[in-house]
Design a protein around this motif. Sequence first.
Motif, short mmCIF file in Angstrom:
data_model
loop_
_atom_site.label_atom_id
_atom_site.label_comp_id
_atom_site.label_asym_id
_atom_site.label_seq_id
_atom_site.Cartn_x
_atom_site.Cartn_y
_atom_site.Cartn_z
N GLY A 1 -25.69 7.70 -12.13
CA GLY A 1 -27.14 7.51 -12.22
C GLY A 1 -27.60 7.10 -13.60
N ILE A 2 -26.91 7.56 -14.62
CA ILE A 2 -27.14 7.13 -16.00
C ILE A 2 -25.78 6.96 -16.66
CG2 ILE A 2 -29.42 8.20 -16.28
CD1 ILE A 2 -28.02 10.54 -17.68
N GLY A 3 -25.70 6.09 -17.64
CA GLY A 3 -24.45 5.90 -18.36
C GLY A 3 -24.41 6.70 -19.65
N THR B 1 -19.51 12.45 -13.03
CA THR B 1 -19.59 12.72 -14.46
C THR B 1 -19.00 11.54 -15.23
OG1 THR B 1 -19.35 15.10 -14.11
CG2 THR B 1 -18.87 14.29 -16.31
N ALA B 2 -19.61 11.18 -16.34
CA ALA B 2 -19.10 10.14 -17.23
C ALA B 2 -19.00 10.72 -18.63
CB ALA B 2 -20.00 8.91 -17.22
N VAL B 3 -17.82 10.72 -19.19
CA VAL B 3 -17.58 11.33 -20.50
C VAL B 3 -17.94 10.35 -21.60
CG1 VAL B 3 -15.85 12.33 -22.03
CG2 VAL B 3 -15.77 12.82 -19.57
N GLY C 1 -28.31 3.54 -8.86
CA GLY C 1 -29.39 3.12 -9.74
C GLY C 1 -30.06 4.28 -10.42
N ARG C 2 -30.57 4.07 -11.63
CA ARG C 2 -31.29 5.12 -12.35
C ARG C 2 -32.70 5.16 -11.83
NH1 ARG C 2 -31.85 5.90 -18.90
NH2 ARG C 2 -33.06 7.81 -18.86
#
Length: 284
Positions: free
Chosen positions: A43-45, A125-127, A283-284
């Motif tokens: 949803g967000i980077g 999750t994006a680290v 999408g955000r």
Amino acid sequence: MLNRSLAGEAVHLALTAAEWSAGLVVGLLDLPRTSGPVPPAPGIGPSAVGPAEYEAIAGHLAPLDALVDAAPAAADADGMRWRHLDETVLFSCTREVDVAFEEFTARVDIARVISMTSGYLGGRTAVAERDRAGRAVRQVERSVNRAQPAYLALSGAPLLDVCKAETIDYRPDGQVLRWRQVHSPNGSALQDDGSVSFARTDRGTTRITVRAYQCIALPALWRAVGPVLWPVVRRTLVEDAYRRSFTDTLDTIEARARGTEPSPGPARPHGVDAAGFRHFGPGR
């Protein structure tokens, strides 16, 4: 005037019956669930959250921690505490688990502890940053949880869909995951911040502490009746819901630490439930 403790107990018994009944209905109707793959993006980077925003999370939580820690602990096994600030609920609970800290943290990845919360349906999750040991220290996460308690789901409450910026600190005697809400794609949460910590006790066992600061958007029915509810009833409704949800969460974390977590049931056929993840896109 009706005794407040008797009123609270009466509401608690009524809620127990309502939650049990609603839970059966939710299960029978197979309300929001999915067995398909999680969305391709959280949803967000990671780049959407700058270094200063990550660094500000601990400072943002510190005064809220002080407020809830100063509240009296409930007379229950997990020392639950509540503070009510307008529509925002400040909550904490703690439990000591008779598992050595090293064994506990080897089995429970604190960077993934959000997936152990009650009603969790899925997420990504994006680290953004790792330490020298390869552990996540800054990340963004999108989590979707079933609306709780179950009777809210039957009243039209949306899934709790939240994007968070998170930091994780690792020390020899403790680990802390802190988060702050960045975005709620479906508007289900106005505020969803908090932390989970694992700490070594003097006995060498592990203490779990959860703090949550939430303002959740209620369905229209509950927004309408909320102002006319007697304050003790409103407070009992909220505290009963938190007690149920976070007891389940602590139970899940403890089971994972003991290696006794039950294996998941059989997966449902691939696909997306129209009642569930229709809003949980990339999408955000």
